[in-house]
Design an enzyme around this catalytic site. Structure first.
Site, short mmCIF file in Angstrom:
data_model
loop_
_atom_site.label_atom_id
_atom_site.label_comp_id
_atom_site.label_asym_id
_atom_site.label_seq_id
_atom_site.Cartn_x
_atom_site.Cartn_y
_atom_site.Cartn_z
N GLU A 1 29.05 39.70 40.20
CA GLU A 1 28.90 38.29 39.87
C GLU A 1 27.42 37.89 39.78
O GLU A 1 26.55 38.55 40.37
CB GLU A 1 29.57 37.44 40.96
CG GLU A 1 31.06 37.68 41.11
CD GLU A 1 31.89 36.89 40.12
OE1 GLU A 1 31.34 36.45 39.08
OE2 GLU A 1 33.10 36.71 40.36
N HIS B 1 29.65 38.27 34.24
CA HIS B 1 29.90 39.37 35.17
C HIS B 1 30.47 40.58 34.44
O HIS B 1 31.14 40.46 33.43
CB HIS B 1 30.80 38.94 36.34
CG HIS B 1 32.25 38.76 36.02
ND1 HIS B 1 32.88 37.54 36.05
CD2 HIS B 1 33.22 39.66 35.69
CE1 HIS B 1 34.16 37.69 35.76
NE2 HIS B 1 34.38 38.97 35.53
N ASN C 1 31.01 34.12 32.97
CA ASN C 1 29.72 33.87 33.62
C ASN C 1 28.78 35.07 33.51
O ASN C 1 27.75 35.12 34.17
CB ASN C 1 29.91 33.46 35.08
CG ASN C 1 30.59 34.54 35.92
OD1 ASN C 1 30.85 35.65 35.44
ND2 ASN C 1 30.88 34.23 37.18
N ASP D 1 37.17 48.52 39.35
CA ASP D 1 37.37 47.65 40.49
C ASP D 1 38.84 47.54 40.90
O ASP D 1 39.74 48.02 40.19
CB ASP D 1 36.83 46.24 40.18
CG ASP D 1 37.13 45.78 38.76
OD1 ASP D 1 38.21 46.12 38.24
OD2 ASP D 1 36.29 45.09 38.16
#
Length: 241
Positions: free
Chosen positions: A142, A137, A135, A67
């Site tokens: 996400e 990810h 979380n 990313d």
């Protein structure tokens, strides 16, 4: 799934780096999927040490990063291009044209995502390195009701921006969007190497690896991969034993 729990981060770093150098020595034109953040820094350090000890050469290697932030130039010290140059690319003999990241400054983000996917489809990663967000990810995929398979632009959740704010002067400087490989692209890798450290990740790593497979915990989709290697330190792995 292959799980290894290490007493120290140093031991984990050495083991992970050796997986990469062994692959490169067996396959000099290997394709490496790489990650950023605090998790891989020690691994890259060990890989650089192996290079300087002439135990490995990166001349034939191709890399693809997961990313990049939207709106940060490669020379911005918080961009992932800058991070990769600092921690790995500028310290080994990989030709610059063989190290790839998504272009967060692309005028046409959709076209950039298609361009990146085309390269990934042509040469999937032999090994893909991943960290794990609080979380669940992976990359910047996400939690959501559905996930995008290919490379795409994602709006970062506030909890992710807050977690990354420590790298910036303030949270206001943290980009709100990123270009990320999709989970489908990640799962095409021959081997996936998930590295998790710290007690604050213990619950999410257990949920991701032993809980239900759900897009609300993107890392849980790694359970479907035929060759998943998980490396954790003792604190991150305390609920896995």
């Amino acid at each position: 799934m292959e799980l290894k729990i290490f007493e120290t981060s140093e031991q984990l770093d050495v083991y992970a780096a050796e997986l990469f150098t062994k692959l490169i020595n067996e396959k000099p034109n290997a394709v490496l999927g790489l990650a950023t953040g605090s998790t891989p820094i020690g691994i890259y350090e060990k890989m650089v040490e192996s290079y300087h000890q002439k135990k490995v050469s990166f001349k034939g290697v191709t890399t693809y990063n997961l990313d990049e932030y939207v709106g940060l130039t490669p020379d911005n010290d918080q961009s992932y291009a800058y991070y990769m140059n600092k921690h790995l690319f500028s310290r080994v003999d990989i030709p610059s044209g063989q190290a790839h990241l998504p272009n967060g400054m692309a005028e046409d983000p959709e076209a950039e995502c298609k361009r990146y996917d085309a390269m990934l489809n042509e040469r999937p990663a032999d090994i893909q390195l991943l960290g794990l967000g609080h979380n669940g990810h992976i990359g910047f995929n996400e939690p959501d009701d559905k996930l995008t398979a290919g490379t795409h632009v994602v709006k970062l959740k506030e909890e992710t921006r807050e977690a990354n704010a420590r790298f910036f002067a303030s949270i206001d400087e943290v980009p709100r969007e990123a270009v990320t490989m999709g989970v489908g692209s990640i799962l095409k890798a021959n081997t996936i190497l998930l590295v998790v450290r710290g007690s604050d990740k213990a619950r999410i790593v257990k949920e991701a690896l032993t809980g239900p497979i759900t897009t609300q915990v993107p890392a849980s989709l790694l359970q479907t991969h035929p060759r998943l290697i998980v490396l954790v330190d003792r604190e991150a792995g305390r609920f896995l034993e």
